[in-house]
Write an enzyme that holds these catalytic residues in place. Structure first.
Site, PDB file in Angstrom:
ATOM      1  N   ALA A 132     -19.567   5.320  57.897  1.00  0.00           N
ATOM      2  CA  ALA A 132     -20.662   6.175  58.349  1.00  0.00           C
ATOM      3  C   ALA A 132     -20.575   7.498  57.606  1.00  0.00           C
ATOM      4  CB  ALA A 132     -20.516   6.397  59.853  1.00  0.00           C
ATOM      5  N   GLY A 155     -17.743   1.927  59.094  1.00  0.00           N
ATOM      6  CA  GLY A 155     -19.071   1.329  59.211  1.00  0.00           C
ATOM      7  C   GLY A 155     -19.390   0.433  58.018  1.00  0.00           C
ATOM      8  N   GLU A 211     -17.892  -2.742  58.763  1.00  0.00           N
ATOM      9  CA  GLU A 211     -18.637  -3.348  59.876  1.00  0.00           C
ATOM     10  C   GLU A 211     -19.923  -4.003  59.371  1.00  0.00           C
ATOM     11  OE1 GLU A 211     -18.346   0.337  62.212  1.00  0.00           O
ATOM     12  OE2 GLU A 211     -17.698  -0.929  63.873  1.00  0.00           O
ATOM     13  N   GLU A 271     -11.333   4.484  61.448  1.00  0.00           N
ATOM     14  CA  GLU A 271     -11.945   5.445  62.382  1.00  0.00           C
ATOM     15  C   GLU A 271     -10.924   6.190  63.231  1.00  0.00           C
ATOM     16  OE1 GLU A 271     -13.113   2.451  61.721  1.00  0.00           O
ATOM     17  OE2 GLU A 271     -15.304   2.400  61.708  1.00  0.00           O
TER      18      GLU A 271
HETATM   19  N1  3HC Z   1     -18.895  10.535  54.956  1.00  0.00           N
HETATM   20  C1  3HC Z   1     -19.238  11.655  54.278  1.00  0.00           C
HETATM   21  N2  3HC Z   1     -18.587  12.092  53.184  1.00  0.00           N
HETATM   22  C2  3HC Z   1     -17.543  11.350  52.768  1.00  0.00           C
HETATM   23  C3  3HC Z   1     -17.128  10.180  53.421  1.00  0.00           C
HETATM   24  C4  3HC Z   1     -17.866   9.772  54.565  1.00  0.00           C
HETATM   25  N3  3HC Z   1     -17.546   8.664  55.251  1.00  0.00           N
HETATM   26  N4  3HC Z   1     -16.060   9.683  52.779  1.00  0.00           N
HETATM   27  C5  3HC Z   1     -15.819  10.496  51.746  1.00  0.00           C
HETATM   28  N5  3HC Z   1     -16.712  11.512  51.735  1.00  0.00           N
HETATM   29  C6  3HC Z   1     -16.813  12.592  50.745  1.00  0.00           C
HETATM   30  C7  3HC Z   1     -15.558  13.460  50.731  1.00  0.00           C
HETATM   31  O1  3HC Z   1     -15.645  14.501  51.689  1.00  0.00           O
HETATM   32  C8  3HC Z   1     -15.574  13.968  49.309  1.00  0.00           C
HETATM   33  O2  3HC Z   1     -16.510  15.022  49.254  1.00  0.00           O
HETATM   34  P1  3HC Z   1     -16.262  16.268  48.252  1.00  0.00           P
HETATM   35  O3  3HC Z   1     -16.221  15.666  46.886  1.00  0.00           O
HETATM   36  O4  3HC Z   1     -17.433  17.147  48.523  1.00  0.00           O
HETATM   37  O5  3HC Z   1     -14.942  16.866  48.662  1.00  0.00           O
HETATM   38  C9  3HC Z   1     -16.155  12.802  48.516  1.00  0.00           C
HETATM   39  O6  3HC Z   1     -16.839  11.977  49.465  1.00  0.00           O
HETATM   40  C10 3HC Z   1     -15.109  11.961  47.822  1.00  0.00           C
HETATM   41  O7  3HC Z   1     -14.123  11.596  48.770  1.00  0.00           O
HETATM   42  P2  3HC Z   1     -12.575  11.625  48.404  1.00  0.00           P
HETATM   43  O8  3HC Z   1     -12.222  12.887  47.712  1.00  0.00           O
HETATM   44  O9  3HC Z   1     -11.833  11.280  49.639  1.00  0.00           O
HETATM   45  O10 3HC Z   1     -12.492  10.443  47.340  1.00  0.00           O
HETATM   46  P3  3HC Z   1     -11.377   9.376  47.112  1.00  0.00           P
HETATM   47  O11 3HC Z   1     -11.841   8.538  45.995  1.00  0.00           O
HETATM   48  O12 3HC Z   1     -10.038  10.005  47.044  1.00  0.00           O
HETATM   49  O13 3HC Z   1     -11.361   8.459  48.444  1.00  0.00           O
HETATM   50  C11 3HC Z   1     -12.328   7.154  50.204  1.00  0.00           C
HETATM   51  C12 3HC Z   1     -12.479   7.676  48.761  1.00  0.00           C
HETATM   52  C13 3HC Z   1     -11.120   6.204  50.295  1.00  0.00           C
HETATM   53  C14 3HC Z   1     -13.566   6.410  50.557  1.00  0.00           C
HETATM   54  C15 3HC Z   1     -12.083   8.348  51.161  1.00  0.00           C
HETATM   55  O14 3HC Z   1     -13.079   9.314  50.920  1.00  0.00           O
HETATM   56  C16 3HC Z   1     -12.121   8.009  52.616  1.00  0.00           C
HETATM   57  O15 3HC Z   1     -11.153   7.531  53.161  1.00  0.00           O
HETATM   58  N6  3HC Z   1     -13.282   8.290  53.259  1.00  0.00           N
HETATM   59  C17 3HC Z   1     -13.411   8.165  54.692  1.00  0.00           C
HETATM   60  C18 3HC Z   1     -13.554   6.726  55.106  1.00  0.00           C
HETATM   61  C19 3HC Z   1     -13.753   6.662  56.588  1.00  0.00           C
HETATM   62  O16 3HC Z   1     -13.039   7.271  57.369  1.00  0.00           O
HETATM   63  N7  3HC Z   1     -14.728   5.857  57.006  1.00  0.00           N
HETATM   64  C20 3HC Z   1     -15.010   5.725  58.396  1.00  0.00           C
HETATM   65  C21 3HC Z   1     -16.053   6.730  58.798  1.00  0.00           C
HETATM   66  S1  3HC Z   1     -16.382   6.717  60.519  1.00  0.00           S
HETATM   67  C22 3HC Z   1     -17.330   5.341  60.753  1.00  0.00           C
HETATM   68  O17 3HC Z   1     -17.608   4.628  59.833  1.00  0.00           O
HETATM   69  C23 3HC Z   1     -17.816   5.114  62.150  1.00  0.00           C
HETATM   70  C24 3HC Z   1     -18.445   3.779  62.325  1.00  0.00           C
HETATM   71  O18 3HC Z   1     -17.519   2.885  62.868  1.00  0.00           O
HETATM   72  C25 3HC Z   1     -19.643   3.830  63.262  1.00  0.00           C
END
Ligand code: 3HC
Length: 699
Positions: free
Chosen positions: A62, A101, A104, A124
């Protein structure tokens, strides 16, 4: 469909492509685009639809930036109902990371195919959330309850192969993903493959599954003490076995919403962005390129130097580890080998991996062996004169352009730099003990440190797996400067009447990894005692802040290493035990200074310690020592065991309310020693204006 999603018919297969850089997060435009594409695919003459992504990754979750904002239709759950009910075969084609997400979405497709380098996961929990779009329901239906517990409560990703072995991925391919996905779709369509919906799979929860859920509950109650999301995840997994899919999905939704509005999730999401912001240095030109670091010299093969050497060796960077004599450096190498042997015994590393790491470390007792290194990190005794001598010698030996870094915790980088003819190449790289475990690296900028040197140190930190935070020059830098105020209040609470156990329990119950007095016992009370011996009475400050520690050391109680300090330690189990002898010493010390013990509440202890930290943090911010409040939070969560679910000391007061925090500081100013409670003008200003700490930048 829109800028973020395209749909194209290729023969019998429709291809939905998401293109929402950088990580294809499920922003509103992506959800709307996929919904539109599914509608188009349902109406055309294709037999199957492939969902894939452009750029470096499949959908990574998400869009975290949308949390807390007004919802926009379609929601992810609504989109996934549409995907689940799609009348044609749906196939997710995964590369990069399918997370949260994103995974998912993939789990809702009928089939999943991934390149062998891909990773999938439900992280998450690390954001104080739980999978809120069916992840807690589809995962156990596909892979079983035990696998779902591990995947969702750890939040750790799985390789494509591992996920395939757990039935979460159907096919792993090598090479051109889209081509493989197209032929897989054609093969499924021609073979009349069923519309395989995870939502329709039965889940028979066994007695063993229930026991495992309960056992995990108990385990996580300890391991993730105070965190709500892991327990809510277990509630959802139990619901998966006890309710129909739709009912359990509704349970998951309400638990997800409870997490989303929980301040713990706000704090953990703050930390997600804080960690990424810390890597950015506002004052550096965007085009500045770090220089390459292939070979590092480390001076001092003690615990610190050895730990730092391990970090580089594990990142594949050659290390020359130097100490005064062959014996001293060999002792350091033996200690590193001993640490690795424990990791092998625990199954964390293989013998081959360790052999590779050890081969990267060359022992030496000659500074001249550092002539060609790209970076030297000095980790010798914490004494300015000694450090200056080391740097003068390095200056005469190291090649031009080599970066000369000190791992000092307190000393002036500017004075150290002045011992060289190249102060622009000198800076601080402050690791935290044990250096091979702790994630924090404070990069300390001296007055003359060049932009390229700073950029290289920050990038090098990232390369060796650290979270690097830039600090300006002051005594103790960001972390240890603040710690003095925290330690002072712990000592004063003890002096005023709280017991060691009360203080540590109050802080640990609040979320600190370890209470301040237990940390003192772990680090060794003799260290502070010896440091105080070098100081004048005036420099030592208020005796109330150190007399108890002094008396304990004088009674031979140095902490864990001597079996007793504020506590007594069981020689077998190392368990921390209350000790009447320590309590007598504490009481006598109170008497020496005429203190009459009073009752202190746990709330007062927590407020004094956390507000003392934040007040000094605010000063550090207004002086420009830290770039932003969130950097201070990163320092505390990664270097000092501050609970991530509280978001660091600065987020903590922001969440509590700056005005309310200032009010509490004023109470302490009027009831306690006012010299200790001078309120940072930044906090006063923010309380008056109503502005936030998060956006504060020093002009
Ligand atoms: N939403 C918004 N922005 C995000 C994001 C997300 N889910 N994931 C990454 N970003 C942004 C980062 O803030 C960063 O922004 P910046 O360049 O302005 O600082 C940019 O994308 C690049 O991210 P990283 O520097 O972390 O890049 P990496 O290549 O090192 O890592 C990644 C990539 C493994 C995808 C890592 O970003 C990550 O782990 N992201 C989060 C994944 C996550 O937690 N997903 C679950 C979200 S909650 C959800 O999905 C709820 C659902 O169940 C309903």
């Amino acid at each position: 469909m829109n800028d973020a999603v395209s749909y194209e018919q290729q023969g019998a297969v429709g291809v939905i492509t998401v293109a929402n850089p950088p990580v294809n997060a499920l922003s509103h435009s992506v959800r709307a685009g996929i919904a539109e594409a599914l509608t188009a695919s349902a109406a055309d003459d294709t037999q199957a639809v492939v969902l894939c992504c452009d750029g470096r990754t499949f959908i990574a979750g998400a869009d975290i930036t949308e949390f807390g904002k007004p919802p926009q239709s379609p929601s992810l759950p609504d989109l996934l109902v549409q995907l689940d009910q799609h009348p044609k075969l749906t196939i997710a084609a995964i590369h990069g990371t399918a997370l949260g997400g994103g995974f998912e979405v993939a789990l809702t497709c009928n089939y999943r195919l991934a390149v062998n380098t891909a990773k999938v996961g439900l992280p998450e929990v690390k954001l104080g959330l739980l999978p809120g779009a069916g992840g807690t329901q589809r995962t156990p239906r596909l892979a079983g309850i035990p696998a779902a517990i591990e995947l969702i409560t750890s939040g750790n990703p799985l390789s494509a192969e591992k996920a395939a072995s757990m039935k979460l991925i159907d096919r792993v391919v090598d090479g051109d993903l889209l081509a493989a996905a197209m032929s897989y779709a054609e093969e499924l369509a021609q073979g009349d493959a069923p519309l395989r919906r995870a939502s329709a799979l039965p889940l028979d929860i066994s007695g063993e599954d229930r026991q495992l859920i309960e056992a995990t509950r108990q385990r996580l109650n300890k391991k993730t003490r105070g965190e709500h999301a892991p327990q809510r995840i277990l509630d959802c997994l139990l619901a998966a076995g006890e309710q129909s899919f739709d009912e359990a999905l509704a349970t998951e939704r309400s638990q997800f919403m409870a997490c989303l509005s929980d301040p713990q999730s706000a704090a953990l999401r703050h930390m997600f962005f804080a960690e990424r912001a810390a890597a950015k240095i506002d004052s550096l030109p965007r085009n500045i390129e770090p220089t390459a670091v292939h070979h590092v010299g480390i001076i001092g093969a003690g615990t610190m130097g050895g730990g730092i050497a391990m970090c580089f060796a594990q990142a594949g960077i050659r290390v020359t580890l130097v100490d005064m004599s062959d014996e001293a450096v060999q002792a350091g190498i033996d200690k590193i080998a001993g640490n690795y042997a424990i990791s092998v015994k625990r199954g964390r590393l293989s013998e081959d991996q360790v052999a590779g790491f050890m081969a990267n470390i060359t022992p030496s007792s000659r500074y001249s062996d550092l002539a060609e290194v790209d970076l030297v990190i000095e980790a010798v005794f914490e004494n300015l004169a000694v450090k200056k001598e080391v740097f003068a010698e390095l200056d005469s030996i190291c090649k031009p352009g080599a970066i000369l870094a000190s791992n000092t915790s307190y000393q002036s980088i500017d004075e150290i730099a002045a011992a060289t003819s190249r102060p622009e190449s000198v800076l601080g790289m402050h690791f935290f003990s044990p250096a091979n475990v702790m994630k924090l690296l404070e990069v300390v900028q001296g007055a003359a440190s060049s932009e390229s040197v700073i950029a290289t140190a920050m990038a090098t930190g990232k390369k060796i797996g650290k979270v690097s935070v830039l600090s300006g020059m002051c005594y103790g830098f960001i972390g240890n400067r603040m710690l003095r105020h925290y330690g002072r209040e712990a000592a004063l609470c003890l002096m005023e009447g709280a017991s060691p156990r009360q203080i540590d329990s109050a802080m640990e119950h609040w979320g600190m990894a370890m209470g301040p007095l237990a940390v003192g016992d772990l680090a060794g009370l003799d260290i502070g005692y010896k440091a105080r011996e070098q100081l004048s009475e005036a420099q030592k400050g208020d005796p109330k802040t150190y007399i108890i520690a002094d008396r304990l050391v004088e009674a031979g109680r140095f902490g864990q290493k001597s079996g007793a300090g504020y506590y007594r330690y069981d020689p077998e189990t190392r368990a921390r035990l209350d000790d009447p002898v320590a309590l007598e010493i504490i009481d006598a010390a109170r008497g020496e200074l005429g203190m009459v013990p009073r009752d202190i509440s746990d709330e007062e202890i927590v407020d004094r310690l956390t507000l003392a930290l934040a007040n000094e943090g605010a000063r550090i911010l207004e002086e420009g020592i830290a770039q932003r409040a969130s950097d201070i939070d990163v320092v505390y969560c990664y270097g000092y065991g501050f609970p991530r679910f509280r978001g660091g000391p600065m987020h903590n007061i922001e969440a509590r309310g700056i005005a309310e925090s200032v009010q509490r500081l004023r109470e302490f100013q009027s009831t306690l020693d006012p010299d200790n409670w001078q309120i940072a003008s930044l906090l006063e200003d923010l309380a008056a204006s109503g502005a936030g700490l998060a956006d504060y930048r020093r002009d």
